[in-house]
Design an enzyme around this catalytic site. Sequence first.
Site, PDB file in Angstrom:
ATOM      1  N   HIS A  69      35.834  42.388  38.270  1.00  0.00           N
ATOM      2  CA  HIS A  69      35.026  43.594  38.445  1.00  0.00           C
ATOM      3  C   HIS A  69      35.860  44.622  39.207  1.00  0.00           C
ATOM      4  O   HIS A  69      36.129  44.457  40.396  1.00  0.00           O
ATOM      5  CB  HIS A  69      33.741  43.256  39.209  1.00  0.00           C
ATOM      6  CG  HIS A  69      32.818  42.391  38.413  1.00  0.00           C
ATOM      7  ND1 HIS A  69      32.008  41.433  38.960  1.00  0.00           N
ATOM      8  CD2 HIS A  69      32.598  42.344  37.068  1.00  0.00           C
ATOM      9  CE1 HIS A  69      31.313  40.836  37.984  1.00  0.00           C
ATOM     10  NE2 HIS A  69      31.667  41.372  36.845  1.00  0.00           N
ATOM     11  N   GLU A 128      35.263  46.026  42.841  1.00  0.00           N
ATOM     12  CA  GLU A 128      35.235  45.110  43.994  1.00  0.00           C
ATOM     13  C   GLU A 128      36.659  44.940  44.534  1.00  0.00           C
ATOM     14  O   GLU A 128      37.276  43.886  44.447  1.00  0.00           O
ATOM     15  CB  GLU A 128      34.601  43.782  43.565  1.00  0.00           C
ATOM     16  CG  GLU A 128      33.144  43.973  43.171  1.00  0.00           C
ATOM     17  CD  GLU A 128      32.550  42.855  42.317  1.00  0.00           C
ATOM     18  OE1 GLU A 128      31.472  43.063  41.750  1.00  0.00           O
ATOM     19  OE2 GLU A 128      33.174  41.792  42.210  1.00  0.00           O
ATOM     20  N   HIS A 130      35.205  37.896  44.286  1.00  0.00           N
ATOM     21  CA  HIS A 130      34.350  39.065  44.015  1.00  0.00           C
ATOM     22  C   HIS A 130      33.931  39.774  45.294  1.00  0.00           C
ATOM     23  O   HIS A 130      34.064  39.246  46.386  1.00  0.00           O
ATOM     24  CB  HIS A 130      33.054  38.612  43.316  1.00  0.00           C
ATOM     25  CG  HIS A 130      33.255  38.218  41.892  1.00  0.00           C
ATOM     26  ND1 HIS A 130      32.752  38.942  40.848  1.00  0.00           N
ATOM     27  CD2 HIS A 130      33.906  37.158  41.350  1.00  0.00           C
ATOM     28  CE1 HIS A 130      33.086  38.355  39.711  1.00  0.00           C
ATOM     29  NE2 HIS A 130      33.784  37.269  39.993  1.00  0.00           N
ATOM     30  N   GLU A 151      32.245  35.365  47.210  1.00  0.00           N
ATOM     31  CA  GLU A 151      31.638  36.698  47.329  1.00  0.00           C
ATOM     32  C   GLU A 151      31.848  37.258  48.729  1.00  0.00           C
ATOM     33  O   GLU A 151      31.632  36.566  49.716  1.00  0.00           O
ATOM     34  CB  GLU A 151      30.118  36.597  47.066  1.00  0.00           C
ATOM     35  CG  GLU A 151      29.744  36.204  45.652  1.00  0.00           C
ATOM     36  CD  GLU A 151      29.741  37.385  44.681  1.00  0.00           C
ATOM     37  OE1 GLU A 151      30.032  38.521  45.114  1.00  0.00           O
ATOM     38  OE2 GLU A 151      29.451  37.146  43.494  1.00  0.00           O
TER      39      GLU A 151
HETATM   40 ZN   LIG Z   1      31.793  40.796  40.973  1.00  0.00          ZN
END
Ligand SMILES: [Zn+2]
Length: 603
Positions: free
Chosen positions: A320, A323, A416, A486
């Site tokens: 992504h 990010e 992420h 994350e």
């Molecule tokens: Zn992500």
Amino acid sequence: MDLNSDEFFFGINKSLYFKTEEQKNEMKKMDPEYITKTGTDFVLLPNSPEFINHNEPFEPMYIPKQTILEESLRREIERICFADTLLNKVVFDCADPSPFNKDTDPNVYGLEVLPFYIPQTKEDTTLVFESRFESGNLRRAIQICDYEYNLILKPDYYTTMNTQWFYFSLSNTRKDVEYRFNIINMMKPDSLYNSGMKPLMYSEQGAKHKKIGWFRDGHEICYYQNNMKRKNGGYYYTLTFAVKFQYDFDCIYIAHCYPYTYTHLCRYLKQLESDPAKKNRVKRKQLCQTIAGNTCDFLIIGDFNNGKEKKGIVITSRVHPGETMASYVMEYMIDFLTGNTHEARILRENFIFKIVPMLNIDGVVNGNYRCNLAGVDLNRQWIDPNKKQHPTIYHTKQLVKKTKEERDLVLFCDIHGHSRKKNIFMYGCSGKDPNRKELVFPMLNRNNCSVFSFKDCCFLLQKDREGSARIALWREFSIINCYTLEMSFCGADFGKYEYFHFNLDIYKEIAQSFCLSIIDCYEPEQIKVKQVMEEIEQNSLKNQQKDDKNNSGDEGSDYSNDDPKEQAMPQQIQVQTNDQQLGSQTKKLKKIPLLPPKKKKGL
Ligand SMILES: [Zn+2]
């Protein structure tokens, strides 16, 4: 001050807009494979901004005023009711030609490309916006009052969605004046900007005179649902903030998170492979080409000289593009794994690491938040990736498969950022193993990292995430330790860094403690593993996992229009209005041409 100095005029950084002969010669010498390609009609300026290293202390989050939402909504209503009195002057558009200087020869200013707007006198206080650089995202800036601007972001290419990442510059500032910016086409239903997060800024003058890198700034920050309807239902959201700048005629960069470009990665990898001390520890190889024709590389790290049998670990990041912190953590992990510490040596002796640092290069180059140039979220394509539409995912999956055939593949992790939760945490996959071995590695991370929150971890196999790397690779290759790592865009809500923004120091700690947790997980005595296994057996943690359904994070899709929560948001402005009353902004927004998907053969 001399407004037409060699370097700057009106604070506009001239060096972005032209290439020197020296730079042109340098380009010719560069490996053409690593010259950044957009693959879209997003035309990049001759140069990209460069920043000095971040050396800021830990920066506190802001405490939102109780009345901030009311005040923001009042201002919004005023803008709607007095739409006719607003300036509504488009002062920047990254794609449309400028009406201000269409007959001007850039050579007059000694430039190759002109800014959209150039002030003609010192008295003109209009800000000069720019986003036509790598990873930049600002579609349009509309001046609505002397010191207030509405900003519109570019959706991800070939989508109408995903406006969240912003990164642009503004010049011709005046010090101590309060400016207000309203980004009016955000799409997520909630944001950490309502929980203390401030945008990141960088001042050319601050960097020059005080050696300050990126810093957090802004006040009266609020994120709320506005009155503009989306075509497919639901409403847009506004991020509003006010800020005072410290210098006259400064150039300020503003971003959602610390920028990290493909060019930055290429420079870093080049430096890494040319470091004589690291030559025997790391190999750089080409994985594939992206849709735009950018080269995606991967690294193999290990002690290639000892014949000891090694376990395999695969780590990926930046699927992504918005990010960006994932890239910083990845870079710090690579630094650690190729470094001189005793722990790094142990890791290299016992493991082979295969690392794909940037899975969505084209998205990064174009300033996307989530998708690639096929207009899809690559973290939904892992079950059956298409070689042409999702080349980096297809080839990374082949890499995982090959690693699994060669050796015991013990860990996969995809890194992420998370835009709605605080802390650091992991998503894993729970199978039928009653010992819950998948909890062990996250718990070891909890023990090693001051901002890792185990209670935020989730081990559910959600239906809508079956195409994510975590679930698809866990299923297909039976990797027990198969995770998404994350990291909050904001900071932690517990421990010694509670109320502080994450910064590069924290990213470094996360990277290092991740590597140390690998040692703890596989050291022969299993001392720390036994301890956490006992904890798991005591059952105290089993119940701590949250059902993540109501917390759709960045791994999950959170742009759904039919999310009942979104419709019921109390922030919705209860004022009778319509598109006419909203003035030309809504209409202009609709007029932004969405680029139709180009017909690509084989796509
Ligand atoms: Zn992500």
